[in-house]
Design an enzyme around this catalytic site. Structure first.
Site, short mmCIF file in Angstrom:
data_model
loop_
_atom_site.label_atom_id
_atom_site.label_comp_id
_atom_site.label_asym_id
_atom_site.label_seq_id
_atom_site.Cartn_x
_atom_site.Cartn_y
_atom_site.Cartn_z
N GLU A 60 39.29 39.20 42.10
CA GLU A 60 40.51 39.54 41.58
C GLU A 60 41.73 39.73 43.02
O GLU A 60 42.99 39.54 43.21
CB GLU A 60 39.84 40.61 41.50
CG GLU A 60 39.96 40.49 39.52
CD GLU A 60 38.42 40.36 39.84
OE1 GLU A 60 37.13 40.26 41.02
OE2 GLU A 60 37.56 40.24 38.94
N HIS A 129 33.99 50.86 33.29
CA HIS A 129 34.39 49.15 32.47
C HIS A 129 35.80 49.67 32.13
O HIS A 129 36.04 48.95 30.78
CB HIS A 129 33.49 48.38 31.74
CG HIS A 129 33.02 47.50 32.92
ND1 HIS A 129 31.94 47.67 33.95
CD2 HIS A 129 32.61 46.18 32.54
CE1 HIS A 129 32.12 46.16 34.39
NE2 HIS A 129 32.12 45.94 33.59
#
Ligand SMILES: Cc1ncc(C[n+]2csc(CCOP(=O)(O)OP(=O)(O)O)c2C)c(N)n1
Ligand SMILES: [Mg+2]
Lengths: 326, 353
Positions: A60, A129
């Site tokens: 990322e 998450h």
């Protein structure tokens, strides 16, 4: 009008903008050959080819920085995060590069880029998450933060975000991808103005202000309240930063009561900013303290029952409304 | 060819033609290095006078790296570096008056007084900054190269980083992406043996640093940063590889900074002997000796040049000093680009009092 899911609306937005502007491209994990982890980019590889629909390694920070660099040269990247929770390893790139380059360069370099992906809790995927990062990114002066709740807004706002010349964090909600709604047909080039909220239900007893999935929780609570004879006005903020203060203020001037529903954690969640602004500028309009229903100030638990308690659920919203109405 | 890198990538053999410069070309390279040296000395002086605030990292000793690498570029190519950016900006041809003014935080600065020493930028010169977060610029460098390739500009990107920055994760992500996607980017490790007060031996495993090219199947080359010509030849090879085959290279250039890490660092962690050994290899002095020996210029020319450059730097100092502070309203400018495809986004005012 077409009735489509949020997922399809987002897909159409990207496809339409890519068709009209060669500089727009999509990159992220599994966006191409896998058709998207949540199938938001389904079919785009076939339509636009591997030059413009790009699978990245799980990297990322690397691909976010790469996209920002490409934007400074004049491309208009869309960066997909499998979920916004994973944007945290790219936080430096988003905050220090996308967020500061234009200012630090005295206005010489622009960063026309959209960061987008799913977010939010309620799916029992645990603490790492389930983040709702709109407040984290909203606190960066140059970042625009959008959190759509309905398919039409998702489409119109994403198209507008892609056309913006500035960095936009477009924060979707995983629970809403399958949500269906009416969306203008593709030939209408439907855009929704960034920075404008929308009244999704009219009422005069109290204002419920939400965003993303929280707007839906507010709508459900409003239905229950209607059965009790309480007509709540529900505003979907749509854009978090900059948010539509005038719309909220006008509603408060009518209802004199405000309950904010947000999935952000309580400390410095976006609702804290709204509450501050309203008390500062509309003090005399208020008949009761502004109350915020937020994600609880604990990490997201895995257990379903526990997680349901953490979310801004209907029960907590109703309790807040009754308290404020007393 | 000292390709520490891959089996699969062969460096193109660039004729030593980059060294076949006409005399005025060689003299100009010398001029650039001396201009950086004198600019930096003046900047340091201005810092001790409190005219320059914050952090100020000088490039003294490393001039041959910036000048040598950038000298083989074309205008369409891009340059991006870290916070020790004065030398690269000058080598890229940015005027020194706006650079000095930026150090002084003035409205006439290259970043309108909003960037400071670490954040020089010039769109006109394809100079993408000046970046203050160690290693943070390395994915950007890959992205600029990505855009050059996407748009077919034919340009390449030079992305600099320090020997300390090689241990940042995003740098490795950037190397992988550059190799995976064949981006025309050259990563240049300016190995000055120190990252602040931490020696290379204490920061990095797997020396030499150029070995890190191996893991990404990328070309890796080293150069002697005290030798301008060596830097030029090696960089020209990497640039040719990027331009003709769209292949990235990792370069490790050995150099040394003569001053502290920044102006606030007395540099007590290193010995006098170490510093003196490197001072004896001063890249500017070495190049001067070379030009004298080759009769490209005589001592009188060098003396006169130094005089001119000192005057030029003094003029920049005075320009910066006399320049106005940015006006208050500029505080709110430059943050956002005006919209032209959608209506202007109404921006809330969250600033009270
Ligand atoms: C992410 C980050 N961590 C720490 C710092 C503080 N810092 C600035 S420069 C520096 C040393 C870097 O050394 P090196 O990469 O070798 O470059 P050099 O200064 O030698 O040119 C440190 C620790 C920073 N700016 N950014
Ligand atoms: Mg170093």
């Amino acid at each position: 009008m077409q009735t489509i899911t949020m997922r399809e609306a987002l897909n159409q937005a990207m496809a339409e903008e890519m068709a009209r502007d060669e500089r727009v491209f999509l990159l992220g994990e599994e966006v191409a050959e896998y058709d998207g982890a949540y199938k938001v980019s389904q079919g785009l590889l076939k339509k636009f080819g591997p030059k413009r629909i790009i699978d990245t390694p799980i990297s990322e920070a690397g691909f976010t920085g790469l996209a920002i660099g490409a934007a400074t040269l004049g491309l208009r990247p869309i960066v997909e995060y499998m979920t916004w929770s994973f944007s945290l390893v790219a936080y430096d790139q988003i905050v220090n590069n996308a967020g500061q380059i234009r200012y630090m360069s005295g206005g010489q370099f622009s960063v026309p880029i959209v960061f987008r992906g799913s977010s939010g809790g309620g799916l029992q995927v645990g603490a790492t998450h389930s983040h709702t990062p709109e407040n984290w990114y909203g606190s960066v002066p140059a970042l625009t933060v959008i959190t759509p709740a309905f398919p039409d807004d998702a489409k119109g706002l994403l198209k507008a975000a892609i056309r913006s010349n500035n960095p936009v964090c477009f924060i979707e909600n995983e629970k809403l991808y399958g949500f269906k709604g009416e969306v203008p047909d593709s030939d209408t080039d439907f855009l929704v103005p960034i920075g404008k909220g929308k009244i999704r239900r009219e009422g005069d007893a109290i204002t419920l202000l939400g965003n993303s999935a929280s707007t839906h929780r507010a709508m459900e609570a409003a239905e229950t309240l209607a059965k009790e004879g309480i007509e709540a006005e529900v505003i979907d903020l749509r854009t978090i930063k900059p948010y539509d203060f005038e719309l909220v203020a006008a509603s408060v001037a009518k209802t004199h009561r405000l309950v904010i529903v947000e999935e952000n954690k309580p400390f410095c969640g976006w609702g804290a900013q709204v509450a501050y602004d309203i008390q500062r500028k509309c003090f005399d309009e208020l008949d009761a303290p502004i109350t915020r229903i937020t994600g609880l100030d604990v990490p997201q638990p895995y257990n379903g029952k526990l997680e349901a308690a953490v979310m801004p659920n209907e029960e907590r919203i109703l309790a807040a409304v009754h308290d404020v109405l007393q | 060819m000292s390709a520490a890198g891959t089996k699969s990538v062969k460096m193109p053999s660039v004729a030593k033609s980059v060294l076949d410069l006409p005399p005025e070309g060689k003299r100009d390279l010398y001029r650039q290095m001396l201009l950086i040296r004198r600019f930096e000395e003046k900047a340091g002086q201005a810092f001790t006078q409190s005219k320059v605030k914050g952090f100020c990292h000088l490039y003294i000793g490393e001039e041959a790296v910036g000048v040598g690498t950038i000298s083989v570029l074309e205008p369409r190519d891009a340059v991006i570096t870290a916070y020790r950016d004065h030398g690269h900006a000058i080598a890229r041809g940015m005027e020194i008056k706006p650079l000095m003014a930026e150090l002084f935080g003035k409205a006439t600065g290259c970043s309108r007084g909003k960037g400071g020493s670490m954040h020089f930028f010039s769109k006109e010169k394809n100079f993408y900054g000046g970046h203050g977060i160690v290693g943070g610029q390395t994915p950007l460098g890959a992205g600029i190269a990505f855009a050059q390739k996407y748009q077919g500009t034919g340009g390449v990107t030079l992305c600099y980083l320090g020997d300390g920055a090689v241990n940042q994760g995003p740098f490795h992500e950037a190397l992988n992406l550059a190799a995976l996607w064949k981006l025309p980017v050259i990563y240049i490790i300016e190995n000055n043996e120190w990252s602040m007060g931490t020696s290379l031996a204490r920061s990095s495993a797997g020396l030499p640093l150029v070995n890190r090219a191996h893991g990404y199947d990328m070309a890796g080359i080293t150069a002697d940063g005290m030798d301008l010509d060596d830097v030029r030849v090696k960089t020209a090879e990497a640039v040719a590889l990027a331009r003709s085959e769209s292949q990235p290279t990792l370069m490790e250039i050995k150099t040394y900074r003569y001053r502290g890490h920044s102006m606030s660092d007395p540099g007590k962690y290193r010995t006098k002997e170490e510093l003196e050994a490197h001072l004896a290899k001063d890249p500017i002095h070495l190049y001067q000796q070379k030009l004298l020996a080759a009769k490209v210029a005589d001592q009188a020319w060098f003396d006169k040049l130094d005089e001119q450059i000192r005057a030029q730097v003094q003029e920049a100092y005075e320009y910066a000093d006399a320049s106005p502070e940015p006006e208050h309203h500029t505080l709110y400018e430059d943050m956002l680009t005006p919209e032209d495809q959608i209506p202007e986004i109404p921006r809330g005012n969250y600033n009270h009092f």
